[in-house]
Each structure stands twice: as C-alpha cells, then as structure tokens.
Design a protein around this motif. Structure first.
Motif: not given
Length: 201
Positions: A57-58, A60-62, A64, A67, A71, A74, A126, A130
């Motif tokens: 998840i971290s 995938l968010f990285a 964006l 950020h 990735a 993270q 976690t 999100i």
C-alpha cells in the motif's frame, strides 16, 4: 534426520483462526489458550504478512504525483521497519516485565501472543487508513484497541496479573521502543546526511 521446514501458509491460516478467537473473545484466558501454540519464528512469519500489506500500500501511494519518495523506498522501508519495530517492542515488554515485575513468561510467548492481535489490527489500520479523514479517525481508534489487547497480552504472556504492573510494563516498553527507533533512525540517516553535506547539497 530430515527436518521439514514450516509451511508459512499453514502457519498463517492457523494464526488467523487464533487471532479471530482473540479478537472476538478478548481476555487473558483466551490469550493463554494460544500463547504456546507457536514461537518466535511463527510470530515473525505472521508479522511479515502485515509488513507486506503495508509495504504494498505504501509503495502504491508513493506512485501518486504528490509523493516525493520513490515507491521502492517506501516499499522496502515498510517491509523492514514493521518487523524490526515489533521485535524491539516485544523484546522490551519481555525485558521490562521480567526485570521490574518478575514476570515469568518467555520471549517466544510474548512475541507469539502479541502477533495474534497486532497483525490483523495492523492490516485493518493500513487498509482503512487510505480513506481520507475518516480512515485516520478509524485508524486512531484501532490504535487504542491495539493498546487494550496489549494490556491483556502483557498479563498473559508475562504472567503479570497485577493490572498496574501490566500498564507500567506496556508504557515503559512503548517509551523505550520510541527511543530505540529514534536512535536507529538517526544512525541510518547519518551516512546520507554526511554525503549530502560533503556534496554541498
């Protein structure tokens, strides 16, 4: 003599069933039913599952646009930090409980007991985290739930029945874990800061 390696899938399935029992029937007695069903190896296999979910998840968010951390960084930070922090905290629970309150539990019992509630709550936090605003609120509530189960787990795994002593053990371990994590973080950061200074950045 041939020694078979543990089946991680079977281990995780068994521990999920035990976690369900612990979460739905929260009590010292429930924890005591399972505290010797596994040890350090099983506990960390289970914790790695929570770390993997958080890392994915971290990562995938990285990806964006807003950020600034890669990735990959993270992903590996979450994958490594969660088991390390779990090990530090449970190690301190064992040390503090034994040294200050003469707890008679073993470290394998502490690690396994804490993993039973830490992993499902961590995964839920976690995933829910999100969700903007609402996710943070629910994650905060889950953090308080984590503390409650930790309170029960200290009493069970370290055989510390006096509630005040269990609370002090939990609080001191939490403070100690923060200090150790800060020191480790600083030591890890030193080479990067030094290189940046030498390069004039």
């Amino acid at each position: 003599m041939h020694m078979s390696l543990p089946n991680p899938q079977a281990t995780i399935q068994n521990m999920f069933a035990q976690s369900t029992a612990v979460l739905t029937q929260p009590s010292v007695a429930t924890f005591e039913r399972f505290e010797r069903r596994g040890g350090v190896r099983e506990a960390f296999i289970y914790v790695l599952l929570a770390a993997l979910v958080s890392a994915i998840i971290s990562g995938l968010f990285a990806l964006l646009p807003f950020h600034h951390v890669s990735a990959g960084a993270q992903f590996f930070t979450s994958l490594i930090s969660i088991p390390v922090e779990f090990g530090i905290f449970t190690g301190l629970v064992y040390f503090v409980g034994q040294q200050l309150f003469r707890g008679t539990g073993t470290y394998p019992e502490v690690a396994y007991t804490f993993a039973l509630f830490f992993v499902p709550i961590s995964i839920a936090s976690t995933i829910i985290g999100i969700i903007p605003i609402l996710g943070w609120l629910i994650s905060f509530i889950l953090g308080l739930v984590n503390v409650y189960f930790g309170f029960l787990a200290v009493q069970s795994s370290m055989n510390i029945r006096e509630q005040g002593s269990a609370i002090v053990t939990l609080v001191l371990s939490w403070i100690g874990a923060i200090i150790v994590n800060v020191i480790i973080g600083a030591l890890v950061a030193v080479p990067f800061v030094t290189r940046a200074i030498l390069n004039g950045n």
